[in-house]
Scaffold this motif. Structure first.
Motif, PDB file in Angstrom:
ATOM      1  N   ILE A 100       0.688  -1.126  -0.019  1.00 36.65           N
ATOM      2  CA  ILE A 100      -0.081  -0.067   0.140  1.00 36.65           C
ATOM      3  C   ILE A 100       0.792   1.291  -0.103  1.00 36.65           C
ATOM      4  N   LYS A 101       1.969   1.293   0.795  1.00 33.95           N
ATOM      5  CA  LYS A 101       3.064   2.290   0.854  1.00 33.95           C
ATOM      6  C   LYS A 101       3.512   2.500  -0.609  1.00 33.95           C
ATOM      7  N   SER A 102       3.780   1.564  -1.386  1.00 30.44           N
ATOM      8  CA  SER A 102       4.638   1.529  -2.389  1.00 30.44           C
ATOM      9  C   SER A 102       3.405   2.088  -3.467  1.00 30.44           C
ATOM     10  N   VAL A 103       2.390   1.679  -3.489  1.00 34.63           N
ATOM     11  CA  VAL A 103       1.067   2.590  -4.392  1.00 34.63           C
ATOM     12  C   VAL A 103       1.026   3.770  -3.997  1.00 34.63           C
ATOM     13  N   ALA A 104       1.126   4.142  -2.569  1.00 34.67           N
ATOM     14  CA  ALA A 104       0.817   5.789  -2.207  1.00 34.67           C
ATOM     15  C   ALA A 104       1.979   6.492  -2.710  1.00 34.67           C
ATOM     16  N   MET A 105       3.131   6.082  -2.660  1.00 34.35           N
ATOM     17  CA  MET A 105       4.328   6.715  -3.298  1.00 34.35           C
ATOM     18  C   MET A 105       4.299   7.035  -4.790  1.00 34.35           C
ATOM     19  N   LEU A 106       3.983   5.979  -5.239  1.00 39.24           N
ATOM     20  CA  LEU A 106       3.742   6.140  -6.810  1.00 39.24           C
ATOM     21  C   LEU A 106       2.797   7.113  -7.158  1.00 39.24           C
ATOM     22  N   GLU A 107       1.699   7.228  -6.427  1.00 43.96           N
ATOM     23  CA  GLU A 107       0.608   7.976  -6.828  1.00 43.96           C
ATOM     24  C   GLU A 107       1.038   9.558  -6.550  1.00 43.96           C
ATOM     25  N   LEU A 108       1.649   9.562  -5.682  1.00 42.15           N
ATOM     26  CA  LEU A 108       2.248  10.955  -5.294  1.00 42.15           C
ATOM     27  C   LEU A 108       3.285  11.508  -6.183  1.00 42.15           C
ATOM     28  N   ALA A 109       4.201  10.442  -6.724  1.00 43.68           N
ATOM     29  CA  ALA A 109       5.287  10.938  -7.531  1.00 43.68           C
ATOM     30  C   ALA A 109       4.403  11.022  -8.996  1.00 43.68           C
ATOM     31  N   LEU A 110       3.342  10.327  -9.212  1.00 44.48           N
ATOM     32  CA  LEU A 110       2.892  10.772 -10.560  1.00 44.48           C
ATOM     33  C   LEU A 110       2.104  12.028 -10.569  1.00 44.48           C
ATOM     34  N   ILE A 111       1.443  12.348  -9.463  1.00 43.11           N
ATOM     35  CA  ILE A 111       0.937  13.920  -9.562  1.00 43.11           C
ATOM     36  C   ILE A 111       1.904  14.832  -9.510  1.00 43.11           C
ATOM     37  N   LYS A 112       3.089  14.762  -8.814  1.00 40.78           N
ATOM     38  CA  LYS A 112       4.178  15.757  -8.961  1.00 40.78           C
ATOM     39  C   LYS A 112       4.804  15.873 -10.332  1.00 40.78           C
ATOM     40  N   LEU A 113       4.746  14.685 -11.055  1.00 41.32           N
ATOM     41  CA  LEU A 113       5.349  14.613 -12.652  1.00 41.32           C
ATOM     42  C   LEU A 113       4.336  15.437 -13.488  1.00 41.32           C
ATOM     43  N   LYS A 114       3.260  15.626 -13.131  1.00 43.53           N
ATOM     44  CA  LYS A 114       2.364  16.428 -13.793  1.00 43.53           C
ATOM     45  C   LYS A 114       2.705  17.696 -14.140  1.00 43.53           C
ATOM     46  N   ASP A 115       3.812  18.454 -13.170  1.00 44.95           N
ATOM     47  CA  ASP A 115       4.439  19.631 -13.328  1.00 44.95           C
ATOM     48  C   ASP A 115       5.699  19.198 -14.446  1.00 44.95           C
TER      49      ASP A 115
END
Lengths: 171, 296
Positions: A100-115
């Motif tokens: 679950i932590k890995s998925v959460a880190m991935l989602e956060l990273a993808l949000i940041k990559l929108k910039d």
């Protein structure tokens, strides 16, 4: 009670009010309800920002309790993106499945990559092969939170990688 | 008891009223929805907190929405309606929110701005909800000073809106409409009359909606908010997620037929609820509201 004391009291009651603190049963009941609404609303926002992490937490009946604890222990930002980041940081500190932590880190990273200007490289460790797991999650198929035996992967998420994501098996 | 001269009343009620503009709350970048509502509204209401985001500890306005608003600002009025000012906090108003206001006033032509009569932070801690202010002389003084400062700082009218209460009232010296009237007299603020919020208070705490409307200085009401929501555990919630009900429209019609200062009617729909409806369905509903209330 002056205005400052009254507002500080309401803050305390909303965050951590327990039945013994309030003599008025109606106020106690409605405080409980107000907290429920606050948490429900926050869950709703997190489900919007962190779709997969929220689904996993919901499936484990962990979403609402964790959001309640986050509300009680932290000053949740009123900005959804910032609140989402706070929630991911909070998840990472909890004794829950590393997947679950890995998925959460991935989602956060993808949000940041929108910039497009976000050039930080995010390295995320997975205890199972990430793509089959994510595929099952996205398609609503059965998934397991158990670790694969003696296997680990590193996912690199970055705007500087073609396709944004790269996965390496760790020996 | 105040007596009303029937002749004077008949006269004021027969004075033709200025047309009421139709407005919609637009707070999430949805180009199709934006295009769909433009032909049916005269104005757009934005929530600074909702159209902004935080990055690296700084707050930014969503550029795409700003561009959309700038492109129509010549033909459409734009109103600001905040949730994060926390005008009733004992210590200070939100500096982040004031920063957003500065940015918006620099980039858009804003007709007026409004906030909820509430506080949402204490000692810098976000309550994650809005709580009602105590209706006392102490609060009246604090709000008067802040309203006057806001009017001076931005040079546009400032309106305050009645919130829906989940918690029972704690202490007050005045009823809500009397408190609002006093605030209008001391600060010159106008009001948003949120009909749906009043319905929530009526349902949850048995307040008299009719008394509120009869007591409130309707000349100070510049805007009406209408929305639809849900009921949970027998509590009616101001979650603006649904179309406007018949009763809300009937109540709105009653207010509009009175001699009031209402210039704008805003249909509020939370951005999280946009996806519940097709853009065309939302514009049709706005059209229906206008027809029902003879705004067309």
């Amino acid at each position: 009670m002056n205005l400052r004391e009254e507002q500080q009291r309401m803050l305390g009651l909303l965050k951590n009010g327990s039945p013994g603190q309030v003599a008025d049963p109606l106020l106690m009941e409605k405080l409980e309800f107000q907290r429920t609404i606050i948490v429900w609303w926050r869950c709703f926002q997190f489900e919007h920002w962190l779709i997969l992490s929220s689904k996993l937490l919901k499936d484990q009946h962990l979403l609402e309790p964790l959001v309640m604890k986050l509300y009680q222990q932290h000053n949740i930002s009123s900005y959804p993106a910032e609140a989402g980041e706070q929630f991911v940081e909070y998840i990472l500190q909890q004794p829950i499945s590393p997947l679950i932590k890995s998925v959460a880190m991935l989602e956060l990273a993808l949000i940041k990559l929108k910039d497009p200007g976000h050039l930080t490289e995010h390295r995320i460790r997975w205890n199972t092969s990430p793509f089959p797991f994510l595929d099952a999650l996205l398609k609503g198929r059965e998934y397991s939170l158990e670790d694969e035996n003696n296997v680990a992967y590193e996912m690199v998420v970055s705007n500087q990688i073609s396709g944004k994501i790269m996965v390496n098996a760790l020996v | 008891m105040e007596t009303v001269d029937p002749l004077a009343q008949a006269f004021t009620e027969s004075v033709p009223k200025a047309p009421v503009s139709m407005c919609f709350s637009y707070d999430l970048y949805r180009p199709q929805l934006f295009e769909a509502i433009l032909p049916v509204v005269d104005a757009i209401e934005i929530c600074p907190d909702t159209i902004s985001y935080s990055k690296g500890g700084k707050i930014f306005l969503e550029e795409r929405i700003l561009e959309q608003l700038q492109s129509v600002n010549k033909d459409k009025k734009i109103f600001i309606h905040g949730v994060g000012l926390s005008i009733g906090s004992y210590d200070e108003m939100s500096s982040n929110y004031l920063y957003l206001l500065d940015e918006l006033f620099e980039k858009l032509k804003i007709t007026w701005q409004s906030e909820h009569l509430a506080y949402c932070q204490v000692d810098g801690q976000n309550l994650n909800t809005m709580l009602a202010v105590p209706r006392t002389e102490e609060m009246l003084d604090l709000l008067t000073t802040r309203v006057l400062d806001l009017k001076k700082r931005y040079d546009v009218p400032f309106l305050l809106e009645n919130i829906a209460n989940i918690l029972p009232a704690q202490r007050y010296e005045y009823s809500l409409p009397v408190f609002l009237n006093k605030l209008h007299q001391s600060s010159g603020c106008g009001f948003i009359l949120d009909i749906y919020n009043l319905e929530c208070d009526e349902h949850n705490y048995d307040i008299s909606l009719e008394d509120h409307i009869a007591t409130l200085d309707l000349q100070a009401v510049k805007e009406i908010h209408i929305a639809g929501g849900t009921t949970e555990q027998n509590m009616k919630l101001d979650i603006h997620s649904r179309k406007v009900s018949d009763r809300t429209l009937q109540l709105t019609e009653q207010v509009l037929t009175k001699n009031s200062g209402v210039e704008v009617l805003t249909f509020e729909l939370l951005p999280e609820a946009y996806s519940l409806y097709e853009p065309g369905e939302i514009s049709e509903h706005i059209d229906e509201i206008k027809r029902r209330l003879s705004l067309v």
